[in-house]
Design an enzyme around this catalytic site. Structure first.
Site, PDB file in Angstrom:
ATOM      1  N   ASP A 247      45.560 -38.246  -6.538  1.00 25.67           N
ATOM      2  CA  ASP A 247      46.796 -37.104  -6.298  1.00 25.67           C
ATOM      3  C   ASP A 247      48.241 -37.641  -6.541  1.00 25.67           C
ATOM      4  O   ASP A 247      49.232 -36.871  -6.817  1.00 25.67           O
ATOM      5  CB  ASP A 247      46.797 -37.090  -4.732  1.00 25.67           C
ATOM      6  CG  ASP A 247      45.514 -36.146  -4.415  1.00 25.67           C
ATOM      7  OD1 ASP A 247      44.815 -35.686  -5.315  1.00 25.67           O
ATOM      8  OD2 ASP A 247      45.582 -35.675  -3.224  1.00 25.67           O
TER       9      ASP A 247
ATOM     10  N   VAL B  55      42.453 -39.957   7.095  1.00 26.70           N
ATOM     11  CA  VAL B  55      43.046 -40.420   5.819  1.00 26.70           C
ATOM     12  C   VAL B  55      43.290 -39.082   4.949  1.00 26.70           C
ATOM     13  O   VAL B  55      44.347 -39.141   4.140  1.00 26.70           O
ATOM     14  CB  VAL B  55      41.888 -41.296   5.006  1.00 26.70           C
ATOM     15  CG1 VAL B  55      42.275 -41.389   3.796  1.00 26.70           C
ATOM     16  CG2 VAL B  55      41.985 -42.717   5.745  1.00 26.70           C
ATOM     17  N   ALA B  56      42.265 -38.070   5.236  1.00 28.91           N
ATOM     18  CA  ALA B  56      42.587 -37.165   4.270  1.00 28.91           C
ATOM     19  C   ALA B  56      43.900 -36.235   4.416  1.00 28.91           C
ATOM     20  O   ALA B  56      44.600 -35.835   3.750  1.00 28.91           O
ATOM     21  CB  ALA B  56      41.421 -35.931   4.609  1.00 28.91           C
TER      22      ALA B  56
ATOM     23  N   ASP C 211      89.775 -25.637  -7.351  1.00 27.37           N
ATOM     24  CA  ASP C 211      91.314 -25.728  -7.976  1.00 27.37           C
ATOM     25  C   ASP C 211      91.547 -25.243  -9.321  1.00 27.37           C
ATOM     26  O   ASP C 211      90.045 -25.222  -9.908  1.00 27.37           O
ATOM     27  CB  ASP C 211      91.948 -27.180  -7.713  1.00 27.37           C
ATOM     28  CG  ASP C 211      91.154 -28.259  -8.198  1.00 27.37           C
ATOM     29  OD1 ASP C 211      90.248 -27.923  -8.993  1.00 27.37           O
ATOM     30  OD2 ASP C 211      91.592 -29.527  -8.244  1.00 27.37           O
TER      31      ASP C 211
ATOM     32  N   GLU D  52      50.054 -39.728   1.948  1.00 21.01           N
ATOM     33  CA  GLU D  52      50.588 -41.223   1.721  1.00 21.01           C
ATOM     34  C   GLU D  52      51.807 -41.238   0.753  1.00 21.01           C
ATOM     35  O   GLU D  52      52.670 -41.805   0.773  1.00 21.01           O
ATOM     36  CB  GLU D  52      49.554 -42.204   1.538  1.00 21.01           C
ATOM     37  CG  GLU D  52      48.548 -42.441   2.432  1.00 21.01           C
ATOM     38  CD  GLU D  52      47.354 -41.350   2.404  1.00 21.01           C
ATOM     39  OE1 GLU D  52      47.131 -40.192   1.379  1.00 21.01           O
ATOM     40  OE2 GLU D  52      46.464 -41.317   3.381  1.00 21.01           O
TER      41      GLU D  52
ATOM     42  N   ASN E  94      43.457 -39.677  -2.443  1.00 27.51           N
ATOM     43  CA  ASN E  94      44.791 -39.334  -2.056  1.00 27.51           C
ATOM     44  C   ASN E  94      45.763 -40.335  -2.419  1.00 27.51           C
ATOM     45  O   ASN E  94      46.864 -40.317  -2.761  1.00 27.51           O
ATOM     46  CB  ASN E  94      44.765 -39.569  -0.551  1.00 27.51           C
ATOM     47  CG  ASN E  94      44.483 -38.334   0.109  1.00 27.51           C
ATOM     48  OD1 ASN E  94      44.442 -37.213  -0.323  1.00 27.51           O
ATOM     49  ND2 ASN E  94      44.616 -38.376   1.554  1.00 27.51           N
TER      50      ASN E  94
HETATM   51  P1  ATP Z   1      95.509 -27.108  -8.550  1.00 32.64           P
HETATM   52  O1  ATP Z   1      95.777 -27.122  -6.925  1.00 32.64           O
HETATM   53  O2  ATP Z   1      94.884 -25.679  -9.102  1.00 32.64           O
HETATM   54  O3  ATP Z   1      95.461 -28.337  -9.093  1.00 32.64           O
HETATM   55  P2  ATP Z   1      98.308 -27.430  -9.258  1.00 32.64           P
HETATM   56  O4  ATP Z   1      98.151 -28.633  -9.918  1.00 32.64           O
HETATM   57  O5  ATP Z   1      99.336 -26.367  -9.805  1.00 32.64           O
HETATM   58  O6  ATP Z   1      97.132 -26.646  -9.096  1.00 32.64           O
HETATM   59  P3  ATP Z   1      99.786 -28.923  -7.362  1.00 32.64           P
HETATM   60  O7  ATP Z   1      99.541 -30.177  -8.254  1.00 32.64           O
HETATM   61  O8  ATP Z   1      99.661 -29.067  -5.936  1.00 32.64           O
HETATM   62  O9  ATP Z   1      98.904 -27.604  -7.719  1.00 32.64           O
HETATM   63  O10 ATP Z   1     101.062 -28.134  -7.857  1.00 32.64           O
HETATM   64  C1  ATP Z   1     101.765 -27.324  -7.193  1.00 32.64           C
HETATM   65  C2  ATP Z   1     102.902 -26.962  -7.998  1.00 32.64           C
HETATM   66  O11 ATP Z   1     104.046 -28.082  -7.467  1.00 32.64           O
HETATM   67  C3  ATP Z   1     102.985 -26.618  -9.164  1.00 32.64           C
HETATM   68  O12 ATP Z   1     102.761 -25.293  -9.501  1.00 32.64           O
HETATM   69  C4  ATP Z   1     104.577 -26.964  -9.991  1.00 32.64           C
HETATM   70  O13 ATP Z   1     105.170 -26.138  -9.654  1.00 32.64           O
HETATM   71  C5  ATP Z   1     104.813 -28.063  -8.861  1.00 32.64           C
HETATM   72  N1  ATP Z   1     104.260 -29.652  -9.543  1.00 32.64           N
HETATM   73  C6  ATP Z   1     103.169 -29.968  -9.982  1.00 32.64           C
HETATM   74  N2  ATP Z   1     103.331 -31.129 -10.716  1.00 32.64           N
HETATM   75  C7  ATP Z   1     104.419 -31.534 -10.700  1.00 32.64           C
HETATM   76  C8  ATP Z   1     105.329 -32.658 -10.647  1.00 32.64           C
HETATM   77  N3  ATP Z   1     104.683 -33.635 -11.484  1.00 32.64           N
HETATM   78  N4  ATP Z   1     106.591 -32.933 -10.442  1.00 32.64           N
HETATM   79  C9  ATP Z   1     107.138 -31.733  -9.871  1.00 32.64           C
HETATM   80  N5  ATP Z   1     106.469 -30.694  -9.478  1.00 32.64           N
HETATM   81  C10 ATP Z   1     105.393 -30.530  -9.850  1.00 32.64           C
END
Ligand code: ATP
Length: 906
Positions: free
Chosen positions: A733, A287-288, A334, A292, A729
């Protein structure tokens, strides 16, 4: 509606849409009525598995008795009864009951915390009911509901497709097929296996592309996923690495017990002791040794810690993530929204002939430099493209509706309105007839629109991607061929704008009759670009520097332009030099055969730009191969593999797709990097707390083993009885341990390097400390017994009681030895932990209550003894605390009191 429906509906793939609607008594455009939905929810139940429904309170209570130690105690109670000691038998039963109740309430608390967490992590689905689009918790979906799906959605029920557009689903979770499945509408004749039912969608699979409306044909256990019970059960397994480590620890303790019991029994047999004494003492030892309270305190500490994290915008989906978090040594993040605010404003218009700084003030476009007179035609085209090639919608002040969609696209609609053009009218005048959705791979989006008898192609995206599709350029009122020099000049201009931290988007178009839906993305005319300001979040810099001092590297991986990425990296402190290398996705070699030089380059870079989701996954793998523990953020459908591969996948709560959230182990409610840093700190604190109470509990248990073994040789008449140990225990404890588990943690956790999560909870050094602590407690008890027998009383019963009280209080005071102590003896995270004080109060009260009543005194073999004996016991019980604190002071003085936690103790 309201007729009987056929449910569950087999072979719905063999029926056409009208037939399915008829059998399910629903409408393919307006869905079921709200009344029918309510009725069906009652009749067919919620869309969750039976095993996910509440475990009954009774089952939880009964569960508390299912442990080997409880079986052993029942055996001990029966033995006591057999040897004619019914009081002891009843007392053991009372302690078992008390312990079960404590365990039960703790588990209830843990369950409440987990429930609260589950609620925050609820998945929503869109359905059309009564002709209206609604978003509701997926568990409320009923057969016959018309479910609306779009790319990035996790599918919440099985359904027959009613209408679709380029729908592709990832069904690997169900069929193992890794390629997305293209769907169709027509009925399938004959019997089809699951993978061939391509006019159906299935629960647990994901929409990778396109959109659809589907009629729900099965929910909960009736879905294909629900039928595979093994999968359902699999989801219920929640054995975490921590559980495994606790099991390992328990096994170690069992071995220690066996050895100690063996040693004791051998010597006892040699000495010719009675079998009853041998048996009783062996049970006392067993037990000691057994901690538990350990597993349940660990669960409560984890669940409570997770709830605290959730209140700070971090929802932990997998219990194991808490422990892993503490060991993370690189965060791959990102940019947009995580490091930046994702509040996007148009800041610059870049035309072939001029670059204009602009701002939108009270809904009107203002030129801060120059005017758009010479580029009027470009501006008009840019606005047309920005409005048509756009899936966002603006806020409506009248109805209180918020703007929906990608913030870049919302900003473009604002730009249109600010030039005095109605975006709604443009959209109505140019209906969309085809689209190419934005993808992180192509980095562009395009639409094909109809305008009178002409077609209009609108494309926007990364400058390189758009220029690749352009053969002409809008220059003033003219459309001229686009030369290679002009392309280079545009790319250079985009680079300059990006270097200021602006996010750049380029715009292309084409206007002609009869453009085919298949080949419209070619021969575009370049119109210009827009620079958007997306400022860095103000507190990110501090969070990144905190991570750095915690031994965690932060790396930015973005799809954006290298110069924009570098600018934000410099502003947030990820990069420190202007000429920091930015690795571009395009230059990354094939990761399958990576040279040593490239591996080194990847591991030393802090900014990756223009990457694809596949490259994100590969970068995670490079880091993992180099022994790093990787946390990775993501939001898109394509980020799911990288999120799964990372040790901690972090999805964005606001802008993340359901697929990303499903793949991640953590979801950030506010999408911010600051929350990631906080989560890591919390993960470390929780683990530290767990480590602390494990050290506390094990040192207490070990001291009991030492005391029983030692006293059995030195003063057998005074030996601690099983019930007394059991009381310590299982009752006294547990409370201090729990209090340690709920503590706020040491404020310096983020000044230490990450721990290796593969290490056991208790390292060899910790074991040494535990043995030391246990020896100190043992010494104080033995000292109290001998002092008493020399100066107070020789009565073995009194001596036993003094041993018991000394041990009880020594263990209680020992909780203060669990501080890291850099903040001083009187004011540290343990003394500041109000739960610790509450636990001590409860325990001291319990001891005095037991001492107060004759019945409980009898049960624990206690007798009323003199104040002198009490004084001896209490004074001796303070010894381990005083000695440890003295050591810490002396050590602190000798070492300049600087480094936290380096006393060699905790
Ligand atoms: P992160 O990855 O840091 O979020 P991000 O949002 O810029 O960055 P993506 O969303 O992959 O990355 O976008 C990459 C590229 O695509 C952008 O730099 C832009 O040029 C283009 N892009 C982003 N959004 C759109 C959109 N809605 N329509 C068209 N092109 C876009």
């Amino acid at each position: 509606m309201g007729n009987e429906i056929t449910y569950p509906l087999e072979f719905s793939y063999a029926l056409n849409v009208a037939e399915v609607c008829k059998v399910l008594d629903t409408d393919q455009t307006s869905g079921i009525t709200n009344a029918a939905a309510e009725e069906r929810a009652l009749k067919f139940g919620l869309n969750i598995y039976q095993s996910q429904k509440k475990k009954s309170i009774w089952m939880m209570l009964i569960g508390q008795f299912k442990s080997p130690i409880v079986y052993l105690l029942f055996a001990a109670a029966s033995a006591s009864l057999y040897f004619g000691n019914p009081i002891e038998a009843i007392s053991i039963l009372v302690v078992i009951l008390l312990n079960a109740l404590i365990g039960f309430f703790m588990e209830l608390q843990a369950r409440t915390s987990m429930r609260a967490l589950k609620k925050m992590d609820q998945i929503f689905s869109k359905v059309i009911r009564h002709g209206k689009l609604k978003e509701l918790p997926s568990e409320q979906i009923v057969p016959g509901d018309l479910m609306v799906l779009e790319a990035g959605d996790m599918i919440a029920a099985d359904g027959r497709i009613v209408q679709f557009n380029q729908l592709q689903c990832d069904e690997s979770a169900l069929t193992g097929e890794s390629f997305p499945v293209m769907k169709q509408l027509e009925a399938i004749s004959g019997e089809a296996v699951l993978a061939d039912r391509i006019n159906m969608v299935f629960k647990g699979t994901a929409v990778m592309n396109g959109n659809a409306k589907v009629m729900v044909t099965a929910t909960a256990e009736n879905t294909e996923l629900g039928k595979i019970t093994s999968l359902v059960d699999h989801a219920q397994v929640t054995t975490t690495p921590l559980d495994l480590k606790i099991n390992q620890l328990t096994k170690k303790l069992i071995w220690i017990t066996l050895i100690m019991t063996g040693l004791f029994s051998l010597s006892a047999v040699l000495e010719g002791k009675s079998w009853l004494v041998i048996l009783e003492t062996s049970i006392a030892l067993a037990v000691a040794a057994f901690p538990e309270g350990l597993p349940i305190v660990a669960t409560v500490a984890l669940a409570y810690g997770m709830l605290l994290m959730a209140r700070k915008n971090v929802i932990v989906k997998k219990l194991s993530a808490v422990e892993t978090l503490g060991g993370v040594n690189v965060i791959l993040t990102d940019k947009t929204g995580t490091l930046t605010e994702n509040k996007i404003y148009v800041e610059l218009l870049g035309f072939p002939d001029e670059i204009l700084r602009v701002s939108i003030e009270q809904g009107v476009l203002k030129y801060l430099s120059g005017s758009s007179q010479s580029s009027e035609e470009n501006l008009q085209k840019l606005i047309l493209v920005g409005t048509l090639c756009n899936d966002a919608s603006l806020e409506d002040k009248n109805s209180g509706k918020k703007a929906i969609g990608d913030p870049v696209e919302v900003a473009l609609l604002h730009l249109t309105e600010a030039t005095g053009t109605s975006s709604a009218q443009l959209i109505a005048a140019y209906p969309r007839i085809a689209e190419t959705a934005f993808s992180a791979e192509t980095k562009m989006m395009a639409t094909l629109n109809q305008h009178k008898n002409l077609n209009f192609v609108a494309a926007k995206g990364a400058v390189e991607s758009i220029l690749e599709k352009c053969t002409q350029i809008q220059s003033g009122k003219e459309t001229l061929p686009l030369s290679a020099d002009q392309k280079a000049a545009i790319i250079l201009a985009a680079e300059k704008i990006s270097a200021d931290g602006l996010r750049v988007l380029a715009f292309g178009f084409r206007e002609a009759p009869g453009i085919s839906k298949e080949h419209y993305l070619e021969k575009l005319v370049y119109a210009g670009m827009v620079g958007f300001l997306d400022p860095a979040r103000p507190a990110v810099k501090d969070a990144i520097s905190t991570c750095r001092s915690a031994g965690i590297k932060t790396v930015m991986i973005t799809g954006d332009h290298p110069m924009t990425a570098l600018n934000i990296a410099l502003k947030t402190g990820i990069a420190t030099q202007q000429d920091q290398e930015v690795i571009k996705g395009g230059e990354l070699p094939d990761m399958g055969s990576l040279s040593q030089t490239w591996r080194k380059r990847i591991l030393s870079a802090v900014v990756f730009a223009r990457t694809t989701p596949k490259q994100k996954l590969e970068i995670v793998e490079v880091y993992q191969k180099a022994g790093y523990l990787v946390a990775m953020t993501g939001d898109g459908v394509n980020d799911a593999p990288a999120l799964k591969q990372a040790d901690i996948g972090i999805a964005m709560g606001l802008r993340g797709t359901q697929v990303a959230k499903e793949a991640a182990s953590i979801v950030l409610k506010d999408d911010s990097f600051i929350s990631i840093a906080r989560a890591v700190a919390h993960g470390r604190e929780i683990f530290q707390n767990i480590q602390r109470f494990v050290i506390y509990l094990v040192s207490c248990n070990l001291s009991e083993i030492f005391i029983v073994t030692l006293l059995s040789f030195l003063a057998p008449q005074t030996i601690l009885l099983p019930l007394q140990i059991l009381f310590l225990n299982m009752v006294t404890d547990v409370f201090p341990a729990l209090a340690l588990g709920l503590g706020k943690g040491d404020p310096t956790v983020m000044q230490k390097p990450p721990r290796d999560p593969k290490l056991a909870i208790i390292s060899n050094k910790n074991w040494l400390i535990i043995v030391l602590y246990a020896m100190l407690i043992t010494a104080s008890v033995v000292l109290a017994v001998f002092y008493c027998s020399s100066f107070v009383s020789r009565d073995p019963d009194i001596l036993n009681n003094v041993a018991f009280i000394t041990l009880a209080f020594a263990q209680l005071f020992h909780v203060f030895n669990m501080s890291s102590n850099h903040a001083g003896i009187w004011s540290n995270e343990v003394t500041k932990n109000r739960f610790v004080w509450l636990a001590l109060l409860i325990c001291i009260l319990l001891i005095f209550l037991v001492y107060l009543f004759p019945q409980t005194r009898l049960a624990l073999d206690l007798s009323v003894f003199s104040i002198d004996a009490w004084m001896v016991a209490i004074s001796a019980s303070l010894l381990p605390l005083i000695l440890v604190q003295l050591y810490k002071i002396i050590w602190g003085k000798a070492n300049g009191n600087s480094l936290p936690g380096k006393t060699g103790l905790i």
